[in-house]
Design a protein around this motif. Sequence first.
Motif, PDB file in Angstrom:
ATOM      1  N   THR A  37      -2.674 -12.957  -5.727  1.00 49.81           N
ATOM      2  CA  THR A  37      -1.825 -12.169  -4.890  1.00 49.81           C
ATOM      3  C   THR A  37      -1.021 -12.876  -3.769  1.00 49.81           C
ATOM      4  OG1 THR A  37      -3.573 -11.691  -3.298  1.00 49.81           O
ATOM      5  CG2 THR A  37      -3.338 -10.066  -5.104  1.00 49.81           C
ATOM      6  N   GLY A  38      -1.322 -14.330  -3.975  1.00 50.67           N
ATOM      7  CA  GLY A  38      -0.443 -15.147  -2.796  1.00 50.67           C
ATOM      8  C   GLY A  38      -1.131 -14.688  -1.493  1.00 50.67           C
ATOM      9  N   ALA A  39      -2.190 -14.039  -1.224  1.00 42.03           N
ATOM     10  CA  ALA A  39      -2.539 -13.550   0.206  1.00 42.03           C
ATOM     11  C   ALA A  39      -2.958 -14.754   1.082  1.00 42.03           C
ATOM     12  CB  ALA A  39      -3.802 -12.764  -0.016  1.00 42.03           C
ATOM     13  N   SER A  40      -2.447 -14.871   2.390  1.00 40.63           N
ATOM     14  CA  SER A  40      -2.987 -15.986   3.154  1.00 40.63           C
ATOM     15  C   SER A  40      -2.563 -15.161   4.525  1.00 40.63           C
ATOM     16  CB  SER A  40      -1.997 -17.089   2.757  1.00 40.63           C
ATOM     17  OG  SER A  40      -0.572 -16.963   3.212  1.00 40.63           O
ATOM     18  N   ILE A  41      -3.327 -16.087   5.535  1.00 35.93           N
ATOM     19  CA  ILE A  41      -3.461 -15.436   6.883  1.00 35.93           C
ATOM     20  C   ILE A  41      -3.413 -16.806   7.618  1.00 35.93           C
ATOM     21  CG2 ILE A  41      -5.928 -15.225   6.977  1.00 35.93           C
ATOM     22  CD1 ILE A  41      -5.528 -13.209   9.145  1.00 35.93           C
ATOM     23  N   SER A  42      -2.589 -16.992   8.579  1.00 34.13           N
ATOM     24  CA  SER A  42      -2.374 -18.478   9.350  1.00 34.13           C
ATOM     25  C   SER A  42      -1.839 -17.932  10.856  1.00 34.13           C
ATOM     26  CB  SER A  42      -1.422 -19.165   8.752  1.00 34.13           C
ATOM     27  OG  SER A  42      -0.138 -19.010   8.340  1.00 34.13           O
ATOM     28  N   ASN A  54       1.617 -10.650  -1.965  1.00 35.87           N
ATOM     29  CA  ASN A  54       2.707 -10.189  -2.780  1.00 35.87           C
ATOM     30  C   ASN A  54       2.771  -8.293  -2.639  1.00 35.87           C
ATOM     31  OD1 ASN A  54       0.617  -9.297  -4.337  1.00 35.87           O
ATOM     32  ND2 ASN A  54       1.085 -10.610  -6.058  1.00 35.87           N
ATOM     33  N   SER A  55       1.833  -7.789  -2.046  1.00 38.79           N
ATOM     34  CA  SER A  55       2.211  -6.313  -2.104  1.00 38.79           C
ATOM     35  C   SER A  55       1.797  -5.913  -0.538  1.00 38.79           C
ATOM     36  CB  SER A  55       1.239  -5.568  -3.007  1.00 38.79           C
ATOM     37  OG  SER A  55      -0.012  -5.748  -2.654  1.00 38.79           O
ATOM     38  N   GLU A  56       2.125  -4.697  -0.201  1.00 35.47           N
ATOM     39  CA  GLU A  56       1.993  -4.053   0.994  1.00 35.47           C
ATOM     40  C   GLU A  56       0.553  -3.706   1.349  1.00 35.47           C
ATOM     41  OE1 GLU A  56       3.706  -0.408   3.692  1.00 35.47           O
ATOM     42  OE2 GLU A  56       4.501  -0.828   1.838  1.00 35.47           O
ATOM     43  N   GLU A  57      -0.027  -3.397   0.077  1.00 35.58           N
ATOM     44  CA  GLU A  57      -1.639  -3.067   0.208  1.00 35.58           C
ATOM     45  C   GLU A  57      -2.448  -4.601   0.233  1.00 35.58           C
ATOM     46  OE1 GLU A  57       0.321  -2.064  -2.405  1.00 35.58           O
ATOM     47  OE2 GLU A  57       0.667  -0.116  -1.600  1.00 35.58           O
ATOM     48  N   ALA A  61      -5.044  -5.305   3.443  1.00 38.29           N
ATOM     49  CA  ALA A  61      -6.370  -5.595   3.004  1.00 38.29           C
ATOM     50  C   ALA A  61      -6.586  -6.877   3.777  1.00 38.29           C
ATOM     51  CB  ALA A  61      -6.614  -5.703   1.350  1.00 38.29           C
ATOM     52  N   VAL A  62      -5.812  -7.833   3.769  1.00 40.32           N
ATOM     53  CA  VAL A  62      -6.208  -9.157   4.668  1.00 40.32           C
ATOM     54  C   VAL A  62      -6.237  -8.746   6.089  1.00 40.32           C
ATOM     55  CG1 VAL A  62      -5.120 -11.372   5.282  1.00 40.32           C
ATOM     56  CG2 VAL A  62      -5.104 -10.613   2.953  1.00 40.32           C
ATOM     57  N   LEU A  63      -5.460  -7.866   6.574  1.00 39.36           N
ATOM     58  CA  LEU A  63      -5.610  -7.519   7.922  1.00 39.36           C
ATOM     59  C   LEU A  63      -6.878  -6.739   8.211  1.00 39.36           C
ATOM     60  CD1 LEU A  63      -4.403  -7.167  10.859  1.00 39.36           C
ATOM     61  CD2 LEU A  63      -3.574  -4.860   9.884  1.00 39.36           C
ATOM     62  N   ASP A  64      -7.376  -5.897   7.379  1.00 40.47           N
ATOM     63  CA  ASP A  64      -8.609  -5.164   7.466  1.00 40.47           C
ATOM     64  C   ASP A  64      -9.925  -6.365   7.491  1.00 40.47           C
ATOM     65  OD1 ASP A  64      -7.377  -2.753   7.615  1.00 40.47           O
ATOM     66  OD2 ASP A  64      -7.871  -2.275   5.358  1.00 40.47           O
ATOM     67  N   VAL A  65      -9.788  -7.400   6.704  1.00 36.06           N
ATOM     68  CA  VAL A  65     -10.804  -8.432   6.749  1.00 36.06           C
ATOM     69  C   VAL A  65     -10.909  -8.978   8.221  1.00 36.06           C
ATOM     70  CG1 VAL A  65     -11.556 -10.556   5.560  1.00 36.06           C
ATOM     71  CG2 VAL A  65     -10.707  -8.785   4.229  1.00 36.06           C
ATOM     72  N   PHE A  66      -9.587  -9.368   8.391  1.00 38.69           N
ATOM     73  CA  PHE A  66      -9.382 -10.069   9.798  1.00 38.69           C
ATOM     74  C   PHE A  66     -10.064  -9.286  10.975  1.00 38.69           C
ATOM     75  CE2 PHE A  66      -6.863 -11.260  13.470  1.00 38.69           C
ATOM     76  CZ  PHE A  66      -7.274 -12.688  13.821  1.00 38.69           C
ATOM     77  N   LYS A  67      -9.784  -7.925  10.987  1.00 45.29           N
ATOM     78  CA  LYS A  67     -10.251  -7.164  11.906  1.00 45.29           C
ATOM     79  C   LYS A  67     -12.098  -6.964  11.835  1.00 45.29           C
ATOM     80  CE  LYS A  67      -6.504  -3.775  12.606  1.00 45.29           C
ATOM     81  NZ  LYS A  67      -5.971  -2.311  12.202  1.00 45.29           N
ATOM     82  N   GLU A  68     -12.336  -6.999  10.731  1.00 44.87           N
ATOM     83  CA  GLU A  68     -13.738  -6.947  10.343  1.00 44.87           C
ATOM     84  C   GLU A  68     -14.177  -8.174  11.144  1.00 44.87           C
ATOM     85  OE1 GLU A  68     -16.098  -7.841   6.435  1.00 44.87           O
ATOM     86  OE2 GLU A  68     -14.869  -6.042   6.401  1.00 44.87           O
ATOM     87  N   LYS A  69     -13.809  -9.424  10.764  1.00 40.04           N
ATOM     88  CA  LYS A  69     -14.181 -10.714  11.674  1.00 40.04           C
ATOM     89  C   LYS A  69     -14.000 -10.562  13.099  1.00 40.04           C
ATOM     90  CE  LYS A  69     -14.973 -12.312   7.409  1.00 40.04           C
ATOM     91  NZ  LYS A  69     -16.243 -12.098   6.867  1.00 40.04           N
ATOM     92  N   ILE A  70     -13.012 -10.013  13.671  1.00 43.10           N
ATOM     93  CA  ILE A  70     -12.878 -10.022  15.053  1.00 43.10           C
ATOM     94  C   ILE A  70     -13.762  -9.190  15.668  1.00 43.10           C
ATOM     95  CG2 ILE A  70     -11.437  -8.714  16.769  1.00 43.10           C
ATOM     96  CD1 ILE A  70      -9.893 -11.331  16.070  1.00 43.10           C
ATOM     97  N   TYR A  92       5.485  -9.786   0.832  1.00 43.95           N
ATOM     98  CA  TYR A  92       5.183  -8.908   2.146  1.00 43.95           C
ATOM     99  C   TYR A  92       4.749  -9.817   3.360  1.00 43.95           C
ATOM    100  CZ  TYR A  92       6.519  -4.685  -0.115  1.00 43.95           C
ATOM    101  OH  TYR A  92       6.995  -3.715  -0.955  1.00 43.95           O
ATOM    102  N   ARG A  93       5.293  -9.660   4.628  1.00 44.31           N
ATOM    103  CA  ARG A  93       4.772 -10.580   5.556  1.00 44.31           C
ATOM    104  C   ARG A  93       4.512  -9.413   6.683  1.00 44.31           C
ATOM    105  NH1 ARG A  93       7.591 -16.107   6.522  1.00 44.31           N
ATOM    106  NH2 ARG A  93       8.070 -16.631   4.471  1.00 44.31           N
TER     107      ARG A  93
END
Length: 163
Positions: A37-42, A54-57, A61-70, A92-93
């Motif tokens: 999906t080309g998903a990345s966070i930096s 590559n998609s809004e969803e 989903a990456v944001l949700d994983v990040f929130k969980e870790k926070i 999508y950015r």
Amino acid sequence: MADSSFDVVSKIDRQEVDNALNQTVKEVGHRFDFKGTGASISWSGQKDIEIKANSEERANAVLDVFKEKIVKRNLSLKILDAGEPKLSGKEYRLVVSLKEGIDQENAKKISKLIRDEGPKGVKAQIQGEELRVSSKKKDDLQEVISLLKGKDLDIALQFVNYR
């Protein structure tokens, strides 16, 4: 006898945010639903985090994983100011800003709250991006801390320099 006081601040533990970000990078790299999906966070500068997918969803989903870790690192989700995923080329950015410091508007709101609902004889002074609360009685200061913790403000507050 001198007044007792404490400072109300809104600071971010950057090391904890960085650790949460690194854990998210690892999880996104290993999870099956993120494969291809080309998903990345930096980091994107000092106070911004950029999520790409590559998609809004997938970006959300990456944001949700990040929130969980926070949350697992005992940080408040109020430090995050997430925008909407925007299409940029083929991906999508999503930009997430970190909120730090108490702006004048919130400082005035907190000061008014202490004046209106706090015990009598408690003074609140705005000092830049923090608030100094002072009183003759330490019990009154404890009452102010519990009052502020009970209110749902849109910023994460910490109480420091209690003396």
